[in-house]
Design an enzyme around this catalytic site. Structure first.
Site, PDB file in Angstrom:
ATOM      1  N   ASP A   1      13.721 -16.583  -5.666  1.00  0.00           N
ATOM      2  CA  ASP A   1      14.412 -17.331  -4.609  1.00  0.00           C
ATOM      3  C   ASP A   1      15.854 -16.867  -4.448  1.00  0.00           C
ATOM      4  OD1 ASP A   1      12.112 -19.116  -5.668  1.00  0.00           O
ATOM      5  OD2 ASP A   1      12.570 -19.755  -3.622  1.00  0.00           O
TER       6      ASP A   1
ATOM      7  N   ARG B   1      17.612 -26.876   1.569  1.00  0.00           N
ATOM      8  CA  ARG B   1      17.257 -26.545   0.178  1.00  0.00           C
ATOM      9  C   ARG B   1      18.313 -25.577  -0.363  1.00  0.00           C
ATOM     10  NH1 ARG B   1      11.182 -25.059  -1.297  1.00  0.00           N
ATOM     11  NH2 ARG B   1      11.818 -25.864  -3.328  1.00  0.00           N
TER      12      ARG B   1
ATOM     13  N   GLN C   1       1.723 -25.029  -6.554  1.00  0.00           N
ATOM     14  CA  GLN C   1       1.628 -23.954  -5.550  1.00  0.00           C
ATOM     15  C   GLN C   1       0.624 -22.885  -5.971  1.00  0.00           C
ATOM     16  OE1 GLN C   1       4.488 -25.252  -6.698  1.00  0.00           O
ATOM     17  NE2 GLN C   1       6.148 -25.118  -5.233  1.00  0.00           N
TER      18      GLN C   1
ATOM     19  N   ARG D   1       7.525 -23.410   2.709  1.00  0.00           N
ATOM     20  CA  ARG D   1       8.186 -23.161   1.438  1.00  0.00           C
ATOM     21  C   ARG D   1       8.051 -21.669   1.121  1.00  0.00           C
ATOM     22  NH1 ARG D   1       4.314 -21.318  -0.678  1.00  0.00           N
ATOM     23  NH2 ARG D   1       5.614 -20.733  -2.449  1.00  0.00           N
ATOM     24  N   GLY D   2       8.777 -21.253   0.067  1.00  0.00           N
ATOM     25  CA  GLY D   2       8.816 -19.820  -0.223  1.00  0.00           C
ATOM     26  C   GLY D   2      10.052 -19.249   0.461  1.00  0.00           C
ATOM     27  N   ALA D   3      10.832 -18.469  -0.289  1.00  0.00           N
ATOM     28  CA  ALA D   3      12.160 -18.072   0.195  1.00  0.00           C
ATOM     29  C   ALA D   3      12.144 -17.395   1.576  1.00  0.00           C
ATOM     30  CB  ALA D   3      12.832 -17.195  -0.855  1.00  0.00           C
TER      31      ALA D   3
ATOM     32  N   ASN E   1      13.746 -18.190  -9.995  1.00  0.00           N
ATOM     33  CA  ASN E   1      12.426 -18.349  -9.387  1.00  0.00           C
ATOM     34  C   ASN E   1      11.855 -19.702  -9.809  1.00  0.00           C
ATOM     35  OD1 ASN E   1      10.264 -17.317  -7.734  1.00  0.00           O
ATOM     36  ND2 ASN E   1       9.077 -17.060  -9.610  1.00  0.00           N
ATOM     37  N   LYS E   2      10.691 -20.007  -9.328  1.00  0.00           N
ATOM     38  CA  LYS E   2      10.024 -21.289  -9.591  1.00  0.00           C
ATOM     39  C   LYS E   2      10.075 -21.662 -11.071  1.00  0.00           C
ATOM     40  CE  LYS E   2       8.758 -23.622  -7.319  1.00  0.00           C
ATOM     41  NZ  LYS E   2       9.641 -24.776  -6.943  1.00  0.00           N
TER      42      LYS E   2
HETATM   43  O1  MRU Z   1       9.609 -24.376  -4.238  1.00  0.00           O
HETATM   44  P1  MRU Z   1       8.934 -23.233  -3.526  1.00  0.00           P
HETATM   45  O2  MRU Z   1       7.464 -23.380  -3.431  1.00  0.00           O
HETATM   46  O3  MRU Z   1       9.608 -22.932  -2.218  1.00  0.00           O
HETATM   47  O4  MRU Z   1       9.220 -21.993  -4.473  1.00  0.00           O
HETATM   48  C1  MRU Z   1       8.758 -20.733  -4.103  1.00  0.00           C
HETATM   49  C2  MRU Z   1       8.979 -19.715  -5.148  1.00  0.00           C
HETATM   50  O5  MRU Z   1       9.541 -19.990  -6.186  1.00  0.00           O
HETATM   51  C3  MRU Z   1       8.557 -18.318  -4.840  1.00  0.00           C
HETATM   52  O6  MRU Z   1       8.199 -17.661  -6.019  1.00  0.00           O
HETATM   53  C4  MRU Z   1       9.734 -17.596  -4.184  1.00  0.00           C
HETATM   54  O7  MRU Z   1      10.107 -18.230  -3.000  1.00  0.00           O
HETATM   55  C5  MRU Z   1       9.559 -16.178  -3.941  1.00  0.00           C
HETATM   56  S1  MRU Z   1       8.073 -15.675  -3.189  1.00  0.00           S
HETATM   57  C6  MRU Z   1       8.265 -15.433  -1.602  1.00  0.00           C
END
Ligand code: MRU
Length: 348
Positions: free
Chosen positions: A236, A87, A195, A44-46, A246-247
């Site tokens: 993201d 996703r 997270q 996970r994470g962009a 973002n999250k």
């Molecule tokens: O749902 P996730 O855990 O993939 O979400 C991740 C985030 O929202 C991060 O803040 C985002 O990907 C940027 S950090 C590399």
């Protein structure tokens, strides 16, 4: 160790679902399994899912039985569609797949199918290596915004785990710490998948950076009390006007930061900027299984009543008016973002 890497003809990924209780590296040989791992948030994470998808495409190349270039390209195209659908919000997923497909499509007919298979893998590896280098450059720009003694609020996980290595917003914090600045980090726990509490806390512990986990609804308290100097978050997908997806919970954090005059900095590699979208309302927002919300337990018991329903929106959009500056690998963009972000991405 990298979060996502290629070894012995397999894609390896740290299983982020079970950290910090257990550290396991899973191996993948098929692109469909990689797509599922992205949806299920093994990775996970962009930037990390972008790299995983690119290596997934390499696996698709080796899975394809086609001996013709055109047959292989068709198989890669189909795999790219499957991986892209894993996703919706993080644009790095589509960006990485489109980048690899563009390279192989350009040389297509001139090379043998086996050459093309290797080319896909080489491009995926290049993209992964670049991610680390970009994060480190971005971290230098971001760390310059941090003063000795700062307390920082951080949301979600944006560290080495969310990227191939080093991280975005957490990478900035890590670099500032390595520069000798004394820092304290308030770690938003980041419901519902936690997270922050699971992954960011785990990383900060390893880097020796002092931190405390706070429930997401505590951020406003500390911001109003004047205990926080800066907020750093990831993204993201960031639209051309600087609206930042973002999250979930980032928007509320930005509002509270703005209301209290605390600078709010998203840390965003240019691969996360989507110049094709004029503003943030156009960003597709993922809604996940309500079970992720309903499954939460308190003192060993499920929190919600048996027949409860829930909504599980995974991301929100922070409007550009709440954003102080956007840290990229090419420097920090300031308002008006329509102009400055374009410059960061295109160099003009
Ligand atoms: O749902 P996730 O855990 O993939 O979400 C991740 C985030 O929202 C991060 O803040 C985002 O990907 C940027 S950090 C590399």
């Amino acid at each position: 160790m990298r979060t996502v890497f290629w070894e012995n003809n397999e894609l390896k990924m740290i299983d982020q679902r079970i950290l910090p209780a257990r550290f396991e590296v899973l191996s993948y040989r098929g692109h469909k399994e990689v797509a599922h791992a992205i949806t299920d948030m093994v990775v996970r994470g962009a930037p990390a899912i972008g790299a995983a998808a690119a290596f997934g495409l390499a696996l698709a190349g080796f899975e394809s039985a086609s001996s013709s270039t055109s047959g292989l390209l068709a198989d890669l195209q189909a795999a790219s569609v499957t991986l892209k659908a894993a996703r919706p919000t993080a644009v790095n997923l589509a960006w990485a797949l489109d980048r690899v497909m563009a390279v192989v499509s350009t040389v297509g007919g001139e090379r043998s199918a086996d050459d093309l298979r290797q080319l896909v893998l080489d491009e995926a590896q290049k993209l992964a290596d670049e991610d680390v280098e970009i994060n480190k450059r971005m971290a230098e720009h971001g760390a310059a915004l941090i003063d000795d003694g700062d307390t920082i609020i951080h949301h979600c996980n944006t560290g080495a785990l969310a990227t191939v290595d080093w991280g975005t917003a957490l990478g900035v914090i890590r670099t500032a710490h390595e520069q000798g600045k004394k820092l304290h980090v308030f770690v938003d726990e980041t419901r519902p998948r936690l997270q922050g509490a699971r992954l960011t806390a785990w990383e900060l512990e390893q880097y020796g950076i002092p931190y405390e986990i706070i429930s997401d609804n505590t951020a406003g308290y500390f911001l109003k009390a004047g205990k926080v100097q800066k907020c750093f978050v990831g993204s993201d997908r960031t639209a051309a006007n600087g609206d930042v997806a973002n999250k979930i919970g980032t928007y509320m954090l930005a509002l509270a930061a703005f209301d209290n005059g605390v600078p709010f900095y998203p840390v965003v590699p240019t691969s996360t900027v989507d110049l094709s979208l004029a503003h943030g309302d156009l960003i597709p927002i993922e809604e996940r299984d309500p079970q992720e919300v309903l499954g939460l337990e308190f003192e060993g018991q499920r929190v919600a009543p048996k027949n409860a329903k829930a909504r599980n929106i995974a991301f929100d959009v922070t409007p550009n008016r709440l954003v102080t500056g956007i840290v990229t690998e090419n420097g920090v963009a300031y308002p008006p973002f329509e102009v400055s972000l374009k410059k960061m991405v295109l160099g003009k």
